[in-house]
Design an enzyme around this catalytic site. Structure first.
Site, short mmCIF file in Angstrom:
data_model
loop_
_atom_site.label_atom_id
_atom_site.label_comp_id
_atom_site.label_asym_id
_atom_site.label_seq_id
_atom_site.Cartn_x
_atom_site.Cartn_y
_atom_site.Cartn_z
N ARG A 36 0.71 -1.13 0.10
CA ARG A 36 0.02 -0.06 0.00
C ARG A 36 0.95 1.30 -0.07
O ARG A 36 1.95 1.31 0.95
CB ARG A 36 -0.88 -0.05 1.24
CG ARG A 36 -1.64 -1.09 1.35
CD ARG A 36 -2.85 -1.10 2.39
NE ARG A 36 -3.49 -2.13 2.80
CZ ARG A 36 -4.45 -2.67 2.44
NH1 ARG A 36 -4.95 -2.22 1.35
NH2 ARG A 36 -4.91 -4.02 2.82
N HIS B 97 3.40 -9.43 1.10
CA HIS B 97 3.12 -8.56 2.05
C HIS B 97 4.45 -8.13 2.66
O HIS B 97 4.21 -7.29 3.56
CB HIS B 97 2.40 -9.44 3.06
CG HIS B 97 1.56 -8.81 3.99
ND1 HIS B 97 1.87 -8.60 5.20
CD2 HIS B 97 0.53 -7.51 3.83
CE1 HIS B 97 0.99 -7.77 5.91
NE2 HIS B 97 0.28 -7.15 5.06
N TYR C 71 -0.10 4.84 12.47
CA TYR C 71 -0.07 3.43 12.87
C TYR C 71 1.36 3.37 13.64
O TYR C 71 2.42 4.30 13.16
CB TYR C 71 0.23 2.63 11.58
CG TYR C 71 -1.17 2.10 10.91
CD1 TYR C 71 -2.42 3.08 10.92
CD2 TYR C 71 -1.38 0.96 10.12
CE1 TYR C 71 -3.35 2.78 10.36
CE2 TYR C 71 -2.41 0.86 9.29
CZ TYR C 71 -3.67 1.71 9.42
OH TYR C 71 -4.60 1.28 9.10
N ARG D 93 -3.60 -6.61 19.08
CA ARG D 93 -4.53 -5.73 19.18
C ARG D 93 -5.83 -5.99 18.65
O ARG D 93 -6.98 -5.58 19.28
CB ARG D 93 -3.82 -4.71 18.07
CG ARG D 93 -4.75 -3.37 18.01
CD ARG D 93 -4.71 -2.54 16.71
NE ARG D 93 -5.41 -3.19 15.51
CZ ARG D 93 -4.63 -3.58 14.14
NH1 ARG D 93 -3.41 -3.07 14.16
NH2 ARG D 93 -5.35 -3.80 13.34
N HIS E 66 0.52 -1.37 15.25
CA HIS E 66 0.69 -2.36 13.75
C HIS E 66 1.99 -3.07 13.82
O HIS E 66 1.79 -3.95 12.98
CB HIS E 66 0.40 -1.31 12.86
CG HIS E 66 0.16 -1.89 11.47
ND1 HIS E 66 1.14 -1.89 10.49
CD2 HIS E 66 -0.74 -2.82 10.84
CE1 HIS E 66 0.85 -2.73 9.28
NE2 HIS E 66 -0.54 -3.02 9.79
#
Length: 761
Positions: free
Chosen positions: A425, A485, A518, A614, A642
């Site tokens: 992203r 990822h 984050y 979390r 995160h």
């Protein structure tokens, strides 16, 4: 259940959500994790107590219900009287967007399984149909709670001179402005459509909102129903312009209310008998066939199909006309079980627009992240700083600009010959993308692995891929059935003693917006072993060349799971030998049954395990004979946790210099361990090791102000302490990092965190 929610809300409104007994700004430089804990139930609907034997028979929590529990904790922050009002509103809007995504992805998936007759049970033994039933029951309660919270915040906003959808606050001059705005800005872009056999039912896009009007024609008294779809390009709210006599008041009116107010302009010759607002959520998951020949073309087609996915939820106003409702249900193919009616706000996520109101007195104090002093001491030369010593950057407390500058410097440096980077992203306005384009245009060899399967960023990533290719970047899309990822960037530079590689490994994305909210770690190194492994990982993604001899890094789906298993087994063996044994983990989700079972085995062997999770946690802690040595906490606060950190005692007391410490892009989920390309990076540099273990991870363990304990019955409760409260976010905002602080700061400038023996909870 709803009564319990109402009671909870009442306590929150009275400002007793968390009684600290100490000023919330106070912070101890040496907090401890074994302070006495007063635990009060904070779950709106606490589950019944279950016997230990029953818990052992069902040792896992349901993934979907655990996620809904996470959203309850987010909603609880909207009730937190310690937070400024607009920040509470922000948490409420986040809970709305969270629930929307949950419906569009998770519930949609379960609906699809149920429709296809798939009865494969979840980790806790429930079929898709059973899960849907439990989810819908809990969703109904959560939706009611959201509306109660909104009503409370709405009143508080009015007291603070922010009036939302309150036409009573609009003076005559503003009414004229609204009328003009409607005629000039709204009327030209909306289209009324009659719903009858002569007019096909219009398509309502995902997250689309619309109004249905029941009309009577004045000439012959015939009744018709008209639909107006509200274009997504329009804002959810219009702010009425300020006037000299408004005393600084802000007045917001929703676009839907504005259309309803001036609807007679749309329907001359008709009497409006009634109107109602609705909103549609559709199945938004994307499935890609493994044999897809053209991944780009396939994704462009899949994105279009997603907009037309099956309707999963229909939100209606409570007083919606029954005849109009029946038409919607029939035409949209919606079962009544997927309908949510409310007398409050439809589309809670849209309240984020109100959060942008310029009222700093109603928001958290502004925070400017530090730029690492280490790099400043090298006159901004990132390569010189990294070459001297490894460095880790803790976002958002330290600026994401250092990551951007790393790529920019590589683009501009004539000695840099190649850049390779993964992009999962990157956001809509990415300085990283621009730097890669600049590097390619300067003639450098640039390779970008663009992940098309990044959920809800597929379209943006296709756009970036096109721009990168046009600039001469070699764009790779990775594996068809695995997401890439891992977050890694490589820079190859020509230096006096030959070529040297510099690497960035991250726990988060190369996204300038999320990097401000984050908490993530950016690790920079020129360690030859780590850099050689990074090169092998990139070759694995770009050319499917499976690495044959990794030196330090572990890669999913090849050996990351096995490395974590090996580390857990080492702790089990050490416990059996009477050596210190401990596991500390921080991640976003734990759902993988194999990993959970391994942690259960470690607990049964006497290994003390501390988990900071979390969101979703399917592991059931504190069950005698199963997991009595495991504690799980969740941190929900100003920033979204995160980063993923995995630490193992390795035969010495925790936390200590002998511990094996890793950062990772992977959560402990089956998809991360088996169906994604992920990285697990060992932290070997002493200063960086101390920062990750004894500053970042330990501070998370010690936090009391933003933390929740997970109990064996599935309930969560706030952590409270009789000692001084400790807020890990505030600690990081006010203390420099260990590896990034530079020589200008003395060692004593960073308060040392300590962990006394003993445990609570």
């Amino acid at each position: 259940m709803y009564t319990a929610y109402k009671s909870l809300l009442a306590r929150a409104v009275q400002g007793r959500w968390l009684e600290r007994g100490t000023d919330s700004r106070a912070m101890s430089s040496t907090p401890t994790i074994d302070n006495p804990v007063r635990e009060a139930s904070v779950s709106p609907a606490p589950p019944p107590r279950v016997s230990a034997s029953a818990l052992q028979e069902n040792p896992y929590f349901n993934r979907e219900l655990s996620w809904l529990s996470f959203n309850e904790r987010v909603l609880a922050e909207a009730c937190n009287g310690q937070y400024p009002l607009l920040e509470r509103l922000r948490f409420l809007s986040i809970s709305g967007s969270n629930l929307d995504e949950f419906m569009m992805i998770r519930v949609a998936g379960l609906v699809g399984q149920a429709q296809r007759g798939i009865d494969k049970p979840s980790i806790d033994g429930q079929t898709p149909t059973q899960q849907l039933s439990a989810i819908r029951e809990k969703l109904a309660v959560l939706s009611e709670w959201q509306q109660d919270i909104w009503r409370d915040i709405h009143r508080s906003l009015a007291e603070a001179d922010i009036h939302v959808a309150d036409e009573q606050r609009v003076d005559p001059a503003a009414h004229e402005w609204l009328k003009s705005f409607f005629l000039e800005e709204i009327l030209p872009v909306i289209t009324p459509q009659a719903l009858d056999p002569a007019h096909p039912f219009p398509f309502v896009q995902n997250e689309g909102m619309g109004l249905l009007f029941t009309l009577t024609r004045d000439a012959d008294q015939d009744q018709i129903i008209e639909m107006i779809l509200i274009p997504s390009a329009l804002p959810r709210f219009v702010r009425v312009p300020s006037t000299p006599g408004d005393n600084g008041e802000a007045v917001y009116i929703s676009i839907a209310s504005l259309i309803q107010r001036y609807a007679q302009k749309l329907f001359p010759g008709f009497t409006i008998e009634g109107d109602g607002l609705f909103r549609v959520l559709r199945d938004s998951d994307i499935e890609i066939e493994e044999e897809a020949e053209d991944l780009v073309r396939t994704f462009r087609s899949a994105i279009q199909r997603r907009r037309r996915g099956q309707v999963i939820q229909l939100e209606l106003e409570d007083d919606f006309d029954p005849k109009a409702e029946a038409i919607l249900l029939e035409q949209l193919g919606v079962h009544e079980a997927a309908v949510i009616k409310t007398d409050g706000m439809i589309g809670i996520d849209g309240l984020a627009e109100i959060v942008n109101e310029d009222r700093p007195d109603l928001k958290f104090d502004a925070y400017s992240p530090r730029y690492p002093e280490r790099i400043r001491e090298h006159d901004g030369d990132a390569f010189s700083a990294i070459r001297e010593k490894d460095i880790i950057i803790h976002h958002p407390y330290e600026s994401f600009e250092v990551v951007v500058d790393f790529i920019r410097q590589a683009a501009e440096d004539p000695d840099v010959v190649a850049i390779k980077q993964t992009l999962y992203r990157a956001g809509s306005q990415s300085a990283v993308i621009n730097a890669l384009i600049d590097a390619a245009e300067r003639g450098k060899s640039v390779t970008a692995v663009v992940e098309l399967k990044a959920r809800f960023d597929e379209e943006q990533n296709l756009t970036w891929a096109t721009k990168l290719e046009r600039a001469g970047v070699q764009v790779i899309y990775g594996f068809t059935d695995w997401k890439t990822h891992a977050k890694v960037a490589m820079v190859v530079r020509r230096e006096d003693d030959g070529f040297r590689t510099y690497c960035h490994f991250g726990t988060g994305n190369y996204h300038p917006v999320t990097a401000k909210i984050y908490t993530d770690l950016s690790f920079f190194t020129a360690d030859p072993k780590l850099c050689r492994d990074a090169a092998k990982m990139m070759n694995f993604v770009t050319g499917y060349v499976e690495p044959d001899a990794l030196e330090l890094i572990s890669i999913a789906p090849l050996n990351l799971r096995e490395e974590l298993y090996r580390r857990i087994d080492t702790e089990i063996a050490n416990a059996g030998k009477g050596k210190p044994a401990g596991i500390w983990m921080k991640c976003n989700q734990i759902t993988d049954q194999g990993m959970i079972d391994r942690l259960y085995a470690a607990s049964q062997a006497g290994v003390r395990i501390e988990l900071v999770v979390r969101g979703i946690c399917c592991l059931r802690p504190g069950v005698p004979g199963l997991s009595e040595n495991i504690r799980v906490k969740s941190i929900i606060g100003r920033f979204l946790e995160h980063s993923r950190i995995y630490a193992f005692a390795n035969g010495r007391a925790m936390p200590g210099p002998n511990a094996a410490v890793f950062i990772s892009s992977a959560d402990l989920m089956g998809r991360n361990l088996d169906r994604r390309v992920e990285s697990l990076i060992p932290i070997l540099n002493r200063t960086v090791h101390d920062q990750v273990l004894q500053q970042v991870l330990l501070a998370n363990m010690l936090d009391t102000e933003q933390s929740w304990w997970l109990h064996a019955d599935g309930g969560y409760s706030r952590v409270e302490t009789d000692g001084k409260p400790f807020n890990c976010h505030r600690y990081f905002m006010t203390n420099p990092s260990l590896s990034g602080r530079g020589g200008a700061l003395e060692a004593g400038a960073v308060p040392k965190l300590s962990l006394r023996k003993g445990r609570s909870g």
